[in-house]
Enzyme design. Structure first.
Site, mmCIF file in Angstrom:
data_model
loop_
_atom_site.group_PDB
_atom_site.id
_atom_site.type_symbol
_atom_site.label_atom_id
_atom_site.label_comp_id
_atom_site.label_asym_id
_atom_site.label_seq_id
_atom_site.Cartn_x
_atom_site.Cartn_y
_atom_site.Cartn_z
ATOM 1 N N LYS A 1 1.731 -9.768 -0.306
ATOM 2 C CA LYS A 1 1.519 -8.993 -1.544
ATOM 3 C C LYS A 1 2.334 -7.712 -1.429
ATOM 4 O O LYS A 1 2.188 -6.976 -0.454
ATOM 5 C CB LYS A 1 0.042 -8.668 -1.749
ATOM 6 C CG LYS A 1 -0.220 -7.808 -2.981
ATOM 7 C CD LYS A 1 -1.689 -7.789 -3.340
ATOM 8 C CE LYS A 1 -1.964 -6.936 -4.563
ATOM 9 N NZ LYS A 1 -1.881 -5.478 -4.270
ATOM 10 N N CYS B 1 0.833 -1.203 0.000
ATOM 11 C CA CYS B 1 0.000 0.000 0.000
ATOM 12 C C CYS B 1 0.869 1.255 0.000
ATOM 13 O O CYS B 1 1.725 1.425 0.851
ATOM 14 C CB CYS B 1 -0.915 0.006 1.226
ATOM 15 S SG CYS B 1 -2.002 1.423 1.217
HETATM 16 C C1 LIG Z 1 -10.049 0.406 -5.534
HETATM 17 C C2 LIG Z 1 -8.776 -0.357 -5.225
HETATM 18 C C3 LIG Z 1 -8.553 -0.810 -3.924
HETATM 19 C C4 LIG Z 1 -7.370 -1.516 -3.627
HETATM 20 N N1 LIG Z 1 -7.204 -2.019 -2.366
HETATM 21 C C5 LIG Z 1 -6.149 -2.844 -2.117
HETATM 22 C C6 LIG Z 1 -6.027 -3.539 -0.868
HETATM 23 O O1 LIG Z 1 -6.869 -3.423 0.024
HETATM 24 N N2 LIG Z 1 -4.940 -4.349 -0.682
HETATM 25 C C7 LIG Z 1 -3.978 -4.505 -1.647
HETATM 26 O O2 LIG Z 1 -3.010 -5.262 -1.440
HETATM 27 N N3 LIG Z 1 -4.082 -3.884 -2.846
HETATM 28 C C8 LIG Z 1 -5.142 -3.082 -3.100
HETATM 29 N N4 LIG Z 1 -5.285 -2.519 -4.347
HETATM 30 C C9 LIG Z 1 -4.290 -2.810 -5.392
HETATM 31 C C10 LIG Z 1 -4.715 -4.017 -6.232
HETATM 32 O O3 LIG Z 1 -4.780 -5.155 -5.433
HETATM 33 C C11 LIG Z 1 -3.737 -4.254 -7.374
HETATM 34 O O4 LIG Z 1 -2.459 -4.540 -6.842
HETATM 35 C C12 LIG Z 1 -3.620 -3.056 -8.304
HETATM 36 O O5 LIG Z 1 -4.890 -2.537 -8.617
HETATM 37 C C13 LIG Z 1 -2.905 -3.438 -9.611
HETATM 38 O O6 LIG Z 1 -3.569 -4.467 -10.262
HETATM 39 P P1 LIG Z 1 -4.541 -4.188 -11.531
HETATM 40 O O7 LIG Z 1 -3.694 -3.460 -12.546
HETATM 41 O O8 LIG Z 1 -4.991 -5.543 -11.991
HETATM 42 O O9 LIG Z 1 -5.659 -3.335 -11.029
HETATM 43 C C14 LIG Z 1 -6.418 -1.766 -4.659
HETATM 44 C C15 LIG Z 1 -6.627 -1.285 -5.960
HETATM 45 C C16 LIG Z 1 -7.803 -0.597 -6.248
HETATM 46 C C17 LIG Z 1 -8.018 -0.104 -7.655
#
Ligand SMILES: Cc1cc2nc3c(=O)[nH]c(=O)nc-3n(C[C@H](O)[C@H](O)[C@H](O)COP(=O)(O)O)c2cc1C
Length: 358
Positions: free
Chosen positions: A155, A116
């Site tokens: 993660k 995060c």
């Molecule tokens: C709305 C939103 C909330 C997220 N909340 C978390 C979370 O609670 N924990 C986490 O490890 N990553 C969180 N992420 C990151 C995603 O897990 C992911 O790593 C990131 O969106 C990149 O992947 P993508 O390109 O497939 O979206 C969040 C992303 C978005 C868009």
């Protein structure tokens, strides 16, 4: 390497194991997403083919304080298994205690958020902040691993910034203290969501001969072609999908089908979309209550109905209605109005979706 590794993945029905959890070959994971990957949305993604899912991130401090919002995020349902609960925090004792609390709800695994990027989290020495202090990352992780019998996963991101990418070292050190799988969002903390996710670093982690645990790639997967190309090019053990699943959970079955046949599935029809929106809405209201359930569905309508000509007026009505009955009536109109519409392939607008955490 790429071709043979990719081919070998398909040969073994149960290729990927995380502790005692068996996953199908090249599993597709739903990314943890705050305010998104809650039980109602996870249920929809499970139906649409997600192999492993994660809860929203939960504050270890919040769990210890017994904060209602943190506690509710511990809710999991048998139908969605395998499912992992994700926690974050910067204090060893709090992380150890919250790991014990998580175990009481018996998820399939416990995931630690070390990615995060937002100030309010990194300022507490949590999330991506530990990428600047891997010794702390080890201490926090060891405290969790020693406090639970659940498989522990992590993660994280590539590093704090472009000058301090340390993911190869981090992955190895996490494995050495008992972490059973690692998901890597291929950006640095300082990138937030900018630029392209650089998966070549994930390939470097996989190429490390000492790595035995599954390595899942994450970042910008928004189509079956990209999923296949990244599988074959970077040799990951599976893929984690976040934003592209918001309002389009069918991306999981479309990727699975394409990986196995090389052909595209037809996009979900309006009938199926309206049916799934109704299911999602009902579960959201059941789990969160009427007001919050209706309000938090509003972020999903846009993508569920993306690509329909003239949908704007209906969408406006959907996000302003405050009763299930009224929303259901609008959905009925959408269903009949677009009965004959043939959707083109799903192309999510990734930039529109940002998170409050990661
Ligand atoms: C709305 C939103 C909330 C997220 N909340 C978390 C979370 O609670 N924990 C986490 O490890 N990553 C969180 N992420 C990151 C995603 O897990 C992911 O790593 C990131 O969106 C990149 O992947 P993508 O390109 O497939 O979206 C969040 C992303 C978005 C868009």
């Amino acid at each position: 390497m790429a071709a043979s590794a990719a081919n070998s993945v398909n040969l073994h029905p149960f290729m990927v194991r995380i502790g005692n959890i068996s996953l199908p070959a090249f599993p597709l994971l739903l990314a943890p997403m705050e305010d998104v990957s809650d039980p109602p949305f996870r249920a929809v993604c499970k139906q649409a083919g997600a192999d492993l899912m994660f809860s929203e991130f939960i504050s270890s401090e919040g769990l210890i304080r017994d904060a209602i919002k943190s506690r509710q995020k511990l809710d999991i349902f048998d139908a969605e298994r395998p499912v992992g609960i994700q926690i974050f925090g910067g204090d060893e004792e709090a992380m150890a205690l919250s790991a014990r609390i998580v175990e009481t709800v018996n998820p399939d695994l416990l995931d630690i958020n070390f990615g995060c990027p937002v100030k309010k989290v990194v300022s507490k020495g949590a999330g991506a902040a530990v990428l600047k202090d891997v010794d702390l990352m080890e201490r926090l992780t060891r405290a969790v691993v020693r406090s639970t019998s659940l498989p522990v996963t992590v993660k994280t991101r590539l590093g704090w910034d472009a000058d301090s990418i340390n993911i190869v070292e981090v992955a190895e050190r996490m494995q050495d203290i008992g972490v059973q799988a690692i998901s890597i969002h291929a950006r640095t903390r300082c990138q937030l969501y900018r630029g392209e996710a650089d998966w070549s670093w994930i390939a470097k982690v996989k190429e490390n001969p000492r790595m035995r645990i599954p390595v899942f790639g994450n970042g910008d997967i928004d189509s079956p072609e990209k999923a296949k190309a990244y599988r074959d090019r970077y040799g990951v053990d599976g893929i984690m999908i976040g934003r592209a699943a918001i309002g389009y959970p069918w991306i999981f079955r479309e990727i699975r089908h394409y990986l196995e046949t090389g052909e595209h599935l037809m996009p979900a029809s309006i009938g199926e979309r309206v049916h799934v929106i109704r299911q999602h809405l009902m579960r959201s209201v059941e789990w969160k209550g009427r007001t919050a359930g209706i309000n938090e569905m509003r972020r999903h309508y846009g993508n569920y109905l993306k690509g329909l000509p003239g949908i704007r007026e209906f969408r406006q009505r959907l996000v302003t209605k405050s009763s299930v009955e009224e929303i259901d009536a609008v959905l009925g109109e959408v269903d009949s109005t677009y009965r004959d519409h043939v959707f083109s392939r799903w192309m999510p607008e990734m930039d529109a979706m940002r998170c409050a955490c990661d």
